[in-house]
Design a protein around this motif. Structure first.
Motif, PDB file in Angstrom:
ATOM      1  N   UNK A  34       0.835  -1.204   0.000  1.00  0.00           N
ATOM      2  CA  UNK A  34       0.000   0.000   0.000  1.00  0.00           C
ATOM      3  C   UNK A  34       0.872   1.257   0.000  1.00  0.00           C
ATOM      4  N   UNK A  35       1.937   1.259   0.828  1.00  0.00           N
ATOM      5  CA  UNK A  35       2.818   2.423   0.897  1.00  0.00           C
ATOM      6  C   UNK A  35       3.524   2.657  -0.432  1.00  0.00           C
ATOM      7  N   UNK A  36       4.006   1.584  -1.062  1.00  0.00           N
ATOM      8  CA  UNK A  36       4.698   1.708  -2.349  1.00  0.00           C
ATOM      9  C   UNK A  36       3.748   2.253  -3.410  1.00  0.00           C
ATOM     10  N   UNK A  37       2.520   1.767  -3.427  1.00  0.00           N
ATOM     11  CA  UNK A  37       1.546   2.229  -4.413  1.00  0.00           C
ATOM     12  C   UNK A  37       1.205   3.708  -4.214  1.00  0.00           C
ATOM     13  N   UNK A  38       1.080   4.123  -2.953  1.00  0.00           N
ATOM     14  CA  UNK A  38       0.745   5.534  -2.707  1.00  0.00           C
ATOM     15  C   UNK A  38       1.879   6.463  -3.143  1.00  0.00           C
ATOM     16  N   UNK A  39       3.134   6.009  -2.970  1.00  0.00           N
ATOM     17  CA  UNK A  39       4.271   6.825  -3.398  1.00  0.00           C
ATOM     18  C   UNK A  39       4.409   6.805  -4.916  1.00  0.00           C
ATOM     19  N   UNK A  40       4.243   5.623  -5.502  1.00  0.00           N
ATOM     20  CA  UNK A  40       4.390   5.495  -6.956  1.00  0.00           C
ATOM     21  C   UNK A  40       3.323   6.297  -7.701  1.00  0.00           C
ATOM     22  N   UNK A  41       2.129   6.360  -7.130  1.00  0.00           N
ATOM     23  CA  UNK A  41       1.034   7.096  -7.765  1.00  0.00           C
ATOM     24  C   UNK A  41       0.644   8.294  -6.893  1.00  0.00           C
ATOM     25  N   UNK A  42       1.666   8.974  -6.361  1.00  0.00           N
ATOM     26  CA  UNK A  42       1.430  10.072  -5.419  1.00  0.00           C
ATOM     27  C   UNK A  42       0.587  11.181  -6.039  1.00  0.00           C
ATOM     28  N   UNK A  43       0.858  11.514  -7.294  1.00  0.00           N
ATOM     29  CA  UNK A  43       0.110  12.588  -7.934  1.00  0.00           C
ATOM     30  C   UNK A  43      -1.374  12.262  -8.002  1.00  0.00           C
ATOM     31  N   UNK A  44      -1.682  11.022  -8.373  1.00  0.00           N
ATOM     32  CA  UNK A  44      -3.080  10.593  -8.459  1.00  0.00           C
ATOM     33  C   UNK A  44      -3.751  10.641  -7.089  1.00  0.00           C
ATOM     34  N   UNK A  45      -3.032  10.164  -6.067  1.00  0.00           N
ATOM     35  CA  UNK A  45      -3.598  10.130  -4.711  1.00  0.00           C
ATOM     36  C   UNK A  45      -3.821  11.544  -4.193  1.00  0.00           C
ATOM     37  N   UNK A  46      -2.830  12.409  -4.382  1.00  0.00           N
ATOM     38  CA  UNK A  46      -2.941  13.793  -3.897  1.00  0.00           C
ATOM     39  C   UNK A  46      -4.079  14.524  -4.605  1.00  0.00           C
ATOM     40  N   UNK A  47      -4.198  14.335  -5.915  1.00  0.00           N
ATOM     41  CA  UNK A  47      -5.294  14.976  -6.654  1.00  0.00           C
ATOM     42  C   UNK A  47      -6.647  14.508  -6.129  1.00  0.00           C
ATOM     43  N   UNK A  48      -6.753  13.220  -5.838  1.00  0.00           N
ATOM     44  CA  UNK A  48      -8.008  12.679  -5.295  1.00  0.00           C
ATOM     45  C   UNK A  48      -8.329  13.329  -3.949  1.00  0.00           C
ATOM     46  N   UNK A  49      -7.317  13.414  -3.062  1.00  0.00           N
ATOM     47  CA  UNK A  49      -7.556  13.955  -1.728  1.00  0.00           C
ATOM     48  C   UNK A  49      -7.881  15.445  -1.774  1.00  0.00           C
ATOM     49  N   UNK A  50      -7.249  16.175  -2.684  1.00  0.00           N
ATOM     50  CA  UNK A  50      -7.577  17.597  -2.826  1.00  0.00           C
ATOM     51  C   UNK A  50      -8.999  17.772  -3.346  1.00  0.00           C
ATOM     52  N   UNK A  51      -9.375  16.932  -4.316  1.00  0.00           N
ATOM     53  CA  UNK A  51     -10.728  17.006  -4.859  1.00  0.00           C
ATOM     54  C   UNK A  51     -11.773  16.630  -3.813  1.00  0.00           C
ATOM     55  N   UNK A  52     -11.357  15.768  -2.850  1.00  0.00           N
ATOM     56  CA  UNK A  52     -12.286  15.353  -1.794  1.00  0.00           C
ATOM     57  C   UNK A  52     -12.428  16.404  -0.701  1.00  0.00           C
ATOM     58  N   UNK A  53     -11.680  17.501  -0.830  1.00  0.00           N
ATOM     59  CA  UNK A  53     -11.830  18.600   0.118  1.00  0.00           C
ATOM     60  C   UNK A  53     -10.837  18.612   1.254  1.00  0.00           C
ATOM     61  N   UNK A  54      -9.666  17.984   1.084  1.00  0.00           N
ATOM     62  CA  UNK A  54      -8.653  17.975   2.140  1.00  0.00           C
ATOM     63  C   UNK A  54      -8.210  19.401   2.450  1.00  0.00           C
ATOM     64  N   UNK A  55      -8.039  19.690   3.749  1.00  0.00           N
ATOM     65  CA  UNK A  55      -7.611  21.022   4.172  1.00  0.00           C
ATOM     66  C   UNK A  55      -6.108  21.208   4.013  1.00  0.00           C
ATOM     67  N   UNK A  56      -5.383  20.134   3.768  1.00  0.00           N
ATOM     68  CA  UNK A  56      -3.931  20.217   3.619  1.00  0.00           C
ATOM     69  C   UNK A  56      -3.559  20.655   2.208  1.00  0.00           C
TER      70      UNK A  56
END
Length: 492
Positions: A34-56
């Motif tokens: 899971x950690x490797x996948x989140x780092x490898x696809x960090x851009x996709x994960x970050x875009x998803x979290x920003x779109x979901x309304x993350x305050x970070x």
């Protein structure tokens, strides 16, 4: 067999324990994937979290992904160690596995419920959830629990509970309130500091005393505490905005040097050493014996962690919004905490310090005057006075002079106290007066520089008077016989 030793487990229990170990490593593999996948696809994960309304911010989200990946490597080494001990029948290892599996199950359940990651990553989380659920079930089966019976409770010295609670409640009062950093109208903020200050200092005291460590061990663990609070929770050692610390003096390699020189030693002395020394002098009957059992230590560690999180959410997010330490800085602070912790708990307790030439010990009042003056001078040289943005004399070409003088004062007084405490003339009364005078000196600084309203000034004056009266009363109670265990560096 001896369940707490290294003898092999009973056949049925051994079978289930091996299954638990297998599940432990399966969970580790899934976590690593899971950690490797989140780092490898960090851009996709970050875009998803920003779109979901993350305050970070995007950068903060990326840093959290990298930290998670780094933690997996640390946990991998820990899992190998804990699995070996569990197979040997060590109850401590079993309790850790049982606790970690339940905590992991709750954490993954939360992440799934909040949809913190994209749908395709949630599939990996579902697998991890199932593995953790199986691990929780296996570690709670009767044969496994029977293989690791609870040992009889160790007897505690009478008064240990009162001593522990006194340390928890006194520490934030000494570290924050008695310096005047908390105005009377905001006295409720002391409650915010109890978890990290109180539980943190109690945990330090218990760890140090359990490994046979003395004041050097406590001092180095106090440094770990300062790095945790200032470096990670507040991130004030590097923030260019919080408390205006970047304007106190030189800022080198992104570090607020004057602020760091002030606060790390301050936490070592007034957040850790002084509260512990004072409580041990009040509860002399308990001596250096632990105040807590193992469960209490685990609870203290958990509350300290929650206190750091609470401080992080309460202060920087409101007073320093938008600032986030770099990943390199976070990992550096974590590495310093780990290294200092190993030195404090594994090396210092086994090290025999060379005894310096014992100096002639002055009267307790003279030793106290020196400690109180040094405390006042150290703060006055490094702490901004009044509405100034910089400490006294820290201007232009003179900017390094107060930092150098403060360092000389701190090192010189510490060395002199070590020499005095090596002498048989050093008594409990000396130690008490030195601790009390240091407290009074730092409160006088608070009265002069931090108390800006009449109510605050009256309260600070009362704090100084009460501190002095308590110290005098305790000094009258004490005898003038030499301390049973000298408290300086050589004795430790």
């Amino acid at each position: 067999m001896t369940k707490s030793g290294d003898a092999p487990l009973e056949p049925v229990a051994a079978l289930w324990v091996r299954r638990a170990v297998v599940l432990l490593f399966v969970n580790l593999v899934v976590s690593a994937a899971f950690a490797v996948l989140t780092v490898a696809f960090a851009t996709n994960v970050v875009d998803y979290q920003l779109a979901a309304g993350s305050a970070k911010t995007a950068e903060e989200l990326r840093i959290s992904l990298w930290i998670r990946a780094a933690m997996v490597l640390v946990i991998a080494a820990f899992y190998w160690f804990i699995a070996r001990r569990m197979l040997r029948g060590r109850r401590g290892a079993y309790v850790r596995v049982r606790t970690l599996s339940l905590a992991g199950l709750v954490a993954v359940s939360y992440l799934l419920a909040t949809a913190a990651y994209p749908l395709w990553l949630r599939g990996v989380q579902v697998i991890q959830w199932l593995v953790l659920l199986a691990l929780v079930i296996v570690t709670n089966l009767r044969p496994v629990r029977a293989a690791f019976p609870r040992p009889p409770k160790a007897p505690r010295e009478k008064g240990s509970g009162k001593a522990a609670w006194s340390l928890v409640l006194l520490t934030p009062l000494i570290a924050e309130f008695s310096l005047g950093t908390v105005p009377v109208r905001m006295l409720y903020l002391v409650l915010l500091y109890i978890p990290i200050y109180g539980a943190g200092t109690l945990l330090i005291r218990e760890l140090a005393r359990r490994v046979g460590g003395g004041w050097p061990t406590i001092a180095v663990l106090g440094l770990c505490y300062g790095l945790l609070e200032e470096g990670l929770a507040l991130q004030s050692l590097t923030s260019p905005h919080l408390y205006g610390a970047a304007e106190w003096g030189p800022r080198w390699l992104g570090i607020n040097t004057t602020y760091t020189e002030l606060n790390l030693p301050y936490h070592v002395v007034f957040s850790v050493i002084v509260p512990i020394a004072l409580v041990e002098l009040i509860f002399r009957r308990n001596g250096r014996q632990p105040y807590l059992r193992r469960g209490g230590m685990v609870l203290a560690g958990f509350v300290t962690f929650l206190g750091a999180v609470l401080l992080r959410l309460a202060v920087p997010l409101s007073e320093d919004p938008g600032y986030q330490m770099s990943l390199a800085a976070i990992l550096t602070v974590l590495a310093l905490i780990v290294v200092a912790g190993i030195v404090a708990l594994r090396i210092l307790p086994r090290h025999r310090f060379a005894v310096p030439a014992a100096a002639r010990v002055p009267a307790p009042a003279v030793a106290g005057l020196i400690a109180g003056t040094a405390s006042l001078a150290f703060l006055a040289l490094l702490f901004p006075i009044g509405d100034a943005r910089q400490p006294a004399f820290a201007h232009g070409n003179w900017v390094l002079i107060p930092m150098v003088v403060a360092a000389v004062i701190a090192i010189g007084v510490a060395r002199q106290l070590a020499r005095w405490s090596a002498s048989p003339e050093w008594t409990e009364r000396h130690r008490l007066i030195v601790v009390g005078a240091a407290l009074v000196g730092h409160s006088i600084f608070g009265l002069i520089t931090r108390a800006k309203t009449l109510p605050d000034q009256l309260v600070m004056a009362a704090v100084i008077a009460v501190t002095a009266l308590v110290i005098v009363k305790l000094a009258r109670r004490d005898t003038v016989q030499p301390a049973a265990v000298p408290d300086g560096l050589p004795a430790d």
